[in-house]
Design a protein around this motif. Structure first.
Motif, mmCIF file in Angstrom:
data_model
loop_
_atom_site.group_PDB
_atom_site.id
_atom_site.type_symbol
_atom_site.label_atom_id
_atom_site.label_comp_id
_atom_site.label_asym_id
_atom_site.label_seq_id
_atom_site.Cartn_x
_atom_site.Cartn_y
_atom_site.Cartn_z
ATOM 1 N N LEU B 16 0.834 -1.208 0.000
ATOM 2 C CA LEU B 16 0.000 0.000 0.000
ATOM 3 C C LEU B 16 0.868 1.257 0.000
ATOM 4 O O LEU B 16 0.499 2.265 -0.599
ATOM 5 C CB LEU B 16 -0.977 0.008 1.182
ATOM 6 N N GLN B 42 -3.269 -11.137 0.784
ATOM 7 C CA GLN B 42 -3.920 -10.746 2.038
ATOM 8 C C GLN B 42 -3.700 -11.814 3.095
ATOM 9 O O GLN B 42 -3.990 -12.984 2.854
ATOM 10 C CB GLN B 42 -5.432 -10.641 1.847
ATOM 11 N N LEU B 62 -3.166 -9.186 -3.354
ATOM 12 C CA LEU B 62 -3.402 -7.797 -2.939
ATOM 13 C C LEU B 62 -3.566 -6.891 -4.151
ATOM 14 O O LEU B 62 -4.340 -5.951 -4.138
ATOM 15 C CB LEU B 62 -2.226 -7.289 -2.098
ATOM 16 N N GLN B 301 -2.128 -0.285 7.037
ATOM 17 C CA GLN B 301 -2.618 0.594 5.981
ATOM 18 C C GLN B 301 -2.509 2.056 6.361
ATOM 19 O O GLN B 301 -2.122 2.896 5.548
ATOM 20 C CB GLN B 301 -4.048 0.217 5.638
ATOM 21 N N ARG B 305 -0.349 4.981 4.430
ATOM 22 C CA ARG B 305 -0.902 6.262 3.943
ATOM 23 C C ARG B 305 -0.165 7.438 4.580
ATOM 24 O O ARG B 305 0.117 8.435 3.920
ATOM 25 C CB ARG B 305 -2.397 6.331 4.257
ATOM 26 N N TRP B 323 -8.285 -0.054 14.778
ATOM 27 C CA TRP B 323 -9.345 -1.066 14.853
ATOM 28 C C TRP B 323 -8.912 -2.353 14.170
ATOM 29 O O TRP B 323 -8.007 -2.356 13.349
ATOM 30 C CB TRP B 323 -10.654 -0.560 14.246
#
Ligand code: FAD
Ligand code: FES
Lengths: 105, 417
Positions: B16, B42, B62, B301, B305, B323
């Motif tokens: 990512l 994944q 992915l 992730q 980012r 989470w």
């Protein structure tokens, strides 16, 4: 293979030939369509695969769980709002246009 | 060739990061080095759908190969980085090659923790971290009759749930803790989940320390506990947690704690090196600023980012609510926030109907929310935590209150121009 059209908020379109049986989120993700984040990988746990579906295609109604999650999407919820991971691609969806919202968080 | 971005680790965090750098307009070369030979995949389904036979490896990609090609991200799979030289800006690979970098990202994740007891090298003893582990395990399961899973964390329990659904085997989960999910769930949630596992036919042996694994002719035969009792086994799966892969960073002299120490943008003590995902540790506003190292997809992730934003001069943004989710025995378990420091818990909804949530407070402040089969409520909880909403325990427990309408949409209405 059915063709799915992903449209960015600025109107730029991307056509993806997607195998039947996978879902609309996965087809986007694998091909690097931006704007569909899908943090949970399709577990119906994150609501970051929100899309606006085009009219005129036979889409199954959202399950109650998807329905409830749509109330919490980051961008505006419209009648066309769906979670892309909850819709399986079939030949009947050939030519479907999905508009991608401006934000997923 | 220009020295571009070199990313070590081709999984959730590394992939990512590469993709987001390109989205943000990064034009320098990007190379990802990954130790595993399989194309990036994944990880969560390994202990869920893959074991159950509902998904196959090709479903887990992915990104497609076409994506990497079109985005000009080169993949060096099946080779590991063995040394980082920050002064020379160079990484050495296991095959002896040296790669120069302009910027380096450590996304090396974590590895199954080695067993602290004898016998783990016997045939019939397995771990579950990688796709090749999972495929091997799936084969073993097909032939197994007596399965012992060591470790009652999320991965061990997802596996035992999958085995219970397959049927036809005795499944025992052993843990040294007094309850299941001791590290990652509240006692109330753990009690509920344990009940479901027992109901599904799984034997839970808690508060038991493993003395050793015994074998005959090189094959495992039983698990011996510290009290001398033995549990017969033809397959033992070690699900006793992970060890963070921060070795390269330590040797290279980067600041480390329980993982590579980073700031909000993933920056390490070397300005040219970022770290993200399971291998990184940072201060979290969701733990009163304490250092936390999370092991979940969301953290990988978000780290990707944030690092991509920092590297391309874009706003990094506030730390979002941590989470994670787990699926087992038809239960969708989700936790928002961090449960450390919690001193009061209220329940919302009905445990009997299998759809409820636990709202955890530290003093007057909402700190974490665990939901069971209530993904929409989980989303509301995440936003409430994100905004630091002043919700009271009484309000959280009151199902007549629509929490989204009361707290979120009202706030939005107030903040609208
Ligand atoms: C079975 C299983 C189920 C899970 N289920 C969930 C779930 O339901 N929900 C959730 O939120 N999280 C889940 N997790 C956790 C989640 O998968 C991890 O938090 C996530 O994969 C972390 O991503 P990462 O990229 O930081 O590290 P990893 O996924 O660990 O990837 C690191 C990669 O780096 C490679 N590498 C390591 N060292 C080197 C080196 N020196 N050189 C080159 N490459 C190297 C490794 O081979 C690996 O491929 C699960 C994990 C497992 C194992
Ligand atoms: S991908 Fe997470 S809900 Fe669709």
């Amino acid at each position: 293979m059915p063709t799915i059209i992903y449209e960015q908020p600025d109107g730029i379109r991307r056509r993806v030939d997607a195998p039947e049986g996978i879902d609309l989120m996965l087809a986007a993700k694998r091909n690097g369509v931006r704007g569909i984040e899908a943090d949970c990988g399709g577990a119906c746990a994150c609501a970051t695969c929100h899309v606006y579906v085009g009219d005129g295609f036979p889409l199954p109604e959202p399950e109650p769980e998807e329905q409830a999650m749509l109330a919490e999407v980051a961008a505006e919820r419209l009648p066309q709002s769906r979670l892309a991971c909850q819709i399986t691609i079939t030949s009947a969806l050939d030519g479907l246009v999905l508009r991608i919202p401006a934000r997923q968080f | 060739m220009r020295d571009g971005m070199l990313i070590l680790g081709a999984s959730h965090a590394g992939v990512l990061l590469a993709a987001t750098l390109r989205e943000n307009g990064w034009e320098e070369p990007i190379t990802i080095v990954g130790e595993e030979p399989s194309p990036p995949y994944q990880r969560p389904p390994l202990s869920k759908g893959l074991i159950a036979g509902e998904v196959e490896p090709e479903d887990l990609a992915l990104r497609s190969f076409g994506f990497f090609r079109d985005a000009e991200i080169s993949l060096e799979l099946g080779s590991a980085a063995v040394a980082v030289d920050p002064a020379g800006r160079e990484v050495t690979l296991s095959d002896g090659r040296r790669l120069r970098y302009g910027c380096l990202a450590l996304a090396t994740g974590a590895t199954a923790r080695p067993a602290p007891f004898e016998g783990a090298d016997l045939d019939g003893v397995a771990v579950l971290r990688t796709l090749s582990d999972a495929l091997m395990l799936r084969e073993r399961i097909a032939a197994a009759g007596e399965v012992v899973i060591v470790g009652a964390g999320y991965i061990g329990l997802e596996l035992s749930a999958g085995l219970a659904a397959l049927g036809g085997r005795h499944v025992t989960v052993v843990d040294c803790g007094r309850r299941i999910l001791a590290r990652a769930a509240s006692a109330t949630l753990a009690t509920f989940v344990a009940e479901r596992h027992r109901h599904a036919g799984t034997r839970l042996i808690l508060g038991a320390r493993i003395a050793r694994l015994n074998g005959a002719g090189g094959r495992v035969t039983d698990v011996e506990l510290a009290d001398g009792s033995r549990i017969a086994a033809d397959l033992v799966v070690l699900a006793i947690g992970v060890r963070r892969n921060d070795h390269l960073a330590r040797v290279a002299g980067l600041a480390c704690d329980d993982g590579v120490l980073v700031n909000r943008a993933g920056r390490t003590s070397d300005p040219r090196i970022v770290a993200l995902g399971d291998c990184a540790v940072r201060h979290s506003r969701f733990a009163d600023g304490a250092l936390v190292r999370l092991e979940c997809v969301q953290n990988a992730q978000d780290g990707a980012r944030a690092a991509a934003a920092g590297l391309t001069g874009k706003p990094v943004g506030m730390e979002p609510t941590p989470w994670f989710w787990s699926d087992q025995l038809g239960l969708r378990l989700q936790t928002a926030g961090l449960t450390s420091g919690v001193d009061r818990t209220v329940q919302r909804g009905s445990r009997e109907q299998g759809r409820f949530s636990l709202w955890h407070f530290a003093g007057p402040r909402l700190r974490a929310v665990e939901t069971v089969n209530a993904p929409a409520e989980h989303l509301v909880a995440r936003k409430l935590l994100q905004a630091g909403c002043p919700i009271s325990p009484a309000e959280a427990a009151d199902t007549r209150i629509d929490l989204g309408a009361r707290f979120l949409r009202r706030e939005m209405a107030l903040s609208a121009p």
